[in-house]
Design a protein around this motif. Structure first.
Motif, PDB file in Angstrom:
ATOM      1  N   ILE A   1       0.890  -1.160   0.000  1.00 46.74           N
ATOM      2  CA  ILE A   1       0.000   0.000   0.000  1.00 46.74           C
ATOM      3  C   ILE A   1       0.924   1.205   0.000  1.00 46.74           C
ATOM      4  N   PHE A   2       0.856   2.026  -1.006  1.00 48.78           N
ATOM      5  CA  PHE A   2       1.802   3.127  -1.186  1.00 48.78           C
ATOM      6  C   PHE A   2       3.245   2.622  -1.037  1.00 48.78           C
ATOM      7  N   CYS A   3       3.551   1.520  -1.707  1.00 50.12           N
ATOM      8  CA  CYS A   3       4.903   0.935  -1.780  1.00 50.12           C
ATOM      9  C   CYS A   3       5.414   0.371  -0.455  1.00 50.12           C
ATOM     10  N   MET A   4       4.557   0.136   0.518  1.00 47.00           N
ATOM     11  CA  MET A   4       4.963  -0.440   1.794  1.00 47.00           C
ATOM     12  C   MET A   4       4.041  -1.623   2.105  1.00 47.00           C
ATOM     13  N   PRO A   5       4.617  -2.766   2.550  1.00 48.85           N
ATOM     14  CA  PRO A   5       3.750  -3.890   2.897  1.00 48.85           C
ATOM     15  C   PRO A   5       2.691  -3.465   3.927  1.00 48.85           C
ATOM     16  N   ALA A   6       1.467  -3.906   3.725  1.00 48.13           N
ATOM     17  CA  ALA A   6       0.352  -3.526   4.605  1.00 48.13           C
ATOM     18  C   ALA A   6       0.652  -3.833   6.063  1.00 48.13           C
ATOM     19  N   VAL A   7       1.266  -4.978   6.340  1.00 50.87           N
ATOM     20  CA  VAL A   7       1.547  -5.343   7.728  1.00 50.87           C
ATOM     21  C   VAL A   7       2.597  -4.429   8.350  1.00 50.87           C
ATOM     22  N   ARG A   8       3.540  -3.982   7.577  1.00 55.19           N
ATOM     23  CA  ARG A   8       4.553  -3.049   8.095  1.00 55.19           C
ATOM     24  C   ARG A   8       3.902  -1.707   8.435  1.00 55.19           C
ATOM     25  N   ARG A   9       3.034  -1.236   7.562  1.00 54.10           N
ATOM     26  CA  ARG A   9       2.306  -0.001   7.815  1.00 54.10           C
ATOM     27  C   ARG A   9       1.486  -0.122   9.094  1.00 54.10           C
ATOM     28  N   LEU A  10       0.861  -1.274   9.281  1.00 56.00           N
ATOM     29  CA  LEU A  10       0.048  -1.525  10.464  1.00 56.00           C
ATOM     30  C   LEU A  10       0.891  -1.495  11.743  1.00 56.00           C
ATOM     31  N   VAL A  11       2.031  -2.148  11.745  1.00 53.66           N
ATOM     32  CA  VAL A  11       2.907  -2.162  12.926  1.00 53.66           C
ATOM     33  C   VAL A  11       3.436  -0.754  13.220  1.00 53.66           C
ATOM     34  N   LEU A  12       3.803  -0.021  12.198  1.00 50.33           N
ATOM     35  CA  LEU A  12       4.259   1.359  12.416  1.00 50.33           C
ATOM     36  C   LEU A  12       3.143   2.220  13.026  1.00 50.33           C
ATOM     37  N   LEU A  13       1.926   2.033  12.568  1.00 48.83           N
ATOM     38  CA  LEU A  13       0.788   2.764  13.111  1.00 48.83           C
ATOM     39  C   LEU A  13       0.550   2.397  14.577  1.00 48.83           C
ATOM     40  N   LEU A  14       0.645   1.124  14.899  1.00 46.71           N
ATOM     41  CA  LEU A  14       0.485   0.691  16.296  1.00 46.71           C
ATOM     42  C   LEU A  14       1.565   1.304  17.189  1.00 46.71           C
ATOM     43  N   HIS A  15       2.799   1.284  16.716  1.00 44.17           N
ATOM     44  CA  HIS A  15       3.892   1.911  17.483  1.00 44.17           C
ATOM     45  C   HIS A  15       3.615   3.397  17.693  1.00 44.17           C
ATOM     46  N   ARG A  16       3.142   4.055  16.665  1.00 40.05           N
ATOM     47  CA  ARG A  16       2.870   5.492  16.748  1.00 40.05           C
ATOM     48  C   ARG A  16       1.771   5.798  17.777  1.00 40.05           C
ATOM     49  N   LEU A  17       0.851   4.847  17.968  1.00 36.98           N
ATOM     50  CA  LEU A  17      -0.221   5.005  18.952  1.00 36.98           C
ATOM     51  C   LEU A  17       0.185   4.506  20.339  1.00 36.98           C
ATOM     52  N   GLY A  18       1.450   4.117  20.484  1.00 37.09           N
ATOM     53  CA  GLY A  18       1.955   3.715  21.796  1.00 37.09           C
ATOM     54  C   GLY A  18       1.780   2.242  22.122  1.00 37.09           C
ATOM     55  N   ILE A  19       1.428   1.440  21.153  1.00 37.16           N
ATOM     56  CA  ILE A  19       1.283  -0.001  21.379  1.00 37.16           C
ATOM     57  C   ILE A  19       2.559  -0.674  20.907  1.00 37.16           C
ATOM     58  N   ASP A  20       3.356  -1.099  21.878  1.00 38.02           N
ATOM     59  CA  ASP A  20       4.637  -1.713  21.548  1.00 38.02           C
ATOM     60  C   ASP A  20       4.637  -3.219  21.779  1.00 38.02           C
ATOM     61  N   ARG A  21       3.627  -3.716  22.441  1.00 40.57           N
ATOM     62  CA  ARG A  21       3.528  -5.152  22.713  1.00 40.57           C
ATOM     63  C   ARG A  21       2.688  -5.765  21.599  1.00 40.57           C
ATOM     64  N   ILE A  22       3.375  -6.263  20.582  1.00 43.23           N
ATOM     65  CA  ILE A  22       2.726  -6.763  19.372  1.00 43.23           C
ATOM     66  C   ILE A  22       3.206  -8.190  19.101  1.00 43.23           C
ATOM     67  N   HIS A  23       2.256  -9.077  18.831  1.00 44.56           N
ATOM     68  CA  HIS A  23       2.574 -10.469  18.521  1.00 44.56           C
ATOM     69  C   HIS A  23       1.902 -10.855  17.207  1.00 44.56           C
ATOM     70  N   LEU A  24       2.567 -11.668  16.409  1.00 47.32           N
ATOM     71  CA  LEU A  24       2.023 -12.169  15.151  1.00 47.32           C
ATOM     72  C   LEU A  24       1.808 -13.664  15.255  1.00 47.32           C
ATOM     73  N   PHE A  25       0.637 -14.130  14.819  1.00 45.42           N
ATOM     74  CA  PHE A  25       0.309 -15.547  14.771  1.00 45.42           C
ATOM     75  C   PHE A  25      -0.007 -15.932  13.344  1.00 45.42           C
ATOM     76  N   GLY A  26       0.325 -17.168  12.980  1.00 48.39           N
ATOM     77  CA  GLY A  26      -0.010 -17.670  11.656  1.00 48.39           C
ATOM     78  C   GLY A  26       1.244 -18.005  10.873  1.00 48.39           C
ATOM     79  N   ARG A  27       1.227 -17.652   9.611  1.00 41.36           N
ATOM     80  CA  ARG A  27       2.352 -17.939   8.712  1.00 41.36           C
ATOM     81  C   ARG A  27       3.358 -16.795   8.798  1.00 41.36           C
ATOM     82  N   THR A  28       3.968 -16.672   9.958  1.00 43.25           N
ATOM     83  CA  THR A  28       4.816 -15.525  10.265  1.00 43.25           C
ATOM     84  C   THR A  28       6.129 -15.509   9.495  1.00 43.25           C
ATOM     85  N   ALA A  29       6.610 -16.654   9.055  1.00 41.67           N
ATOM     86  CA  ALA A  29       7.879 -16.682   8.320  1.00 41.67           C
ATOM     87  C   ALA A  29       7.790 -15.834   7.052  1.00 41.67           C
TER      88      ALA A  29
END
Length: 183
Positions: free
Chosen positions: A18-46
């Motif tokens: 999305i705008f040349c950035m993987p959607a999940v990366r954009r999502l994690v950056l947004l969470l960090h910006r909102l002060g959420i630093d405790r983030i876990h990924l489940f599924g096909r994480t590799a």
């Protein structure tokens, strides 16, 4: 009480740019910006780890393709019973204002589901208490729709295209980018 985030990645759609950035990366950056630093990924994480290696520690990635394993792994994450957990799909696209309003509404409303573009409670995100988490994670990783409680009230002039889930199709990407520009 802390707010943590769990991102579900049953496939590689979170790598859709999305705008040349993987959607999940954009999502994690947004969470960090909102002060959420405790983030876990489940599924096909590799599949997603290369796009997030500089943003999350290796302990944040929980590879599993078996929905039954998810609930067994939750106690190891160290959540307190009263913590609020935000659950998002790796291919969820939303703007900062929508996400912050959703997080703020969560503690007062128990669990909430953000509506998708078509108004269904299929939501790219769910928030609620740790005690309800296992059920919702298993359901989503099994391909079921998340359904629980009402969505928080919309803010002023929300984008009609957001929040949404994207796939790799050009129309899906264009709708998400247009929604972000309008927000």
């Amino acid at each position: 009480m802390k707010t943590s985030a769990l991102i579900l990645a049953p496939d590689d759609k979170g790598l859709t740019p999305i705008f040349c950035m993987p959607a999940v990366r954009r999502l994690v950056l947004l969470l960090h910006r909102l002060g959420i630093d405790r983030i876990h990924l489940f599924g096909r994480t590799a599949l997603l780890q290369p796009a997030l290696a500089d943003l999350l520690s290796p302990e944040s990635f929980h590879p599993t393709e078996d929905p039954e394993e998810v609930e067994d792994r939750l106690p190891g994450l160290g959540f307190a019973e009263k913590d609020t957990v935000l659950v998002l799909m790796a291919n969820a696209i939303l703007d900062r204002r929508t996400l912050s309003r959703f997080i703020e509404a969560a503690p007062s409303s128990g669990s909430s589901v953000a509506p998708s573009q078509d108004g269904e409670a299929a939501g790219p995100l769910w928030t609620g208490r740790v005690s309800d988490l296992g059920t919702h994670l298993r359901a989503v990783l099994s391909g079921q729709t998340i359904c629980a409680g009402p969505a928080p009230p919309p803010g002023d002039d929300p984008s009609p295209a957001l929040p949404c889930l994207i796939d790799a199709g050009r129309e899906s990407i264009k709708a998400a980018e247009t929604g972000l520009l309008a927000s």
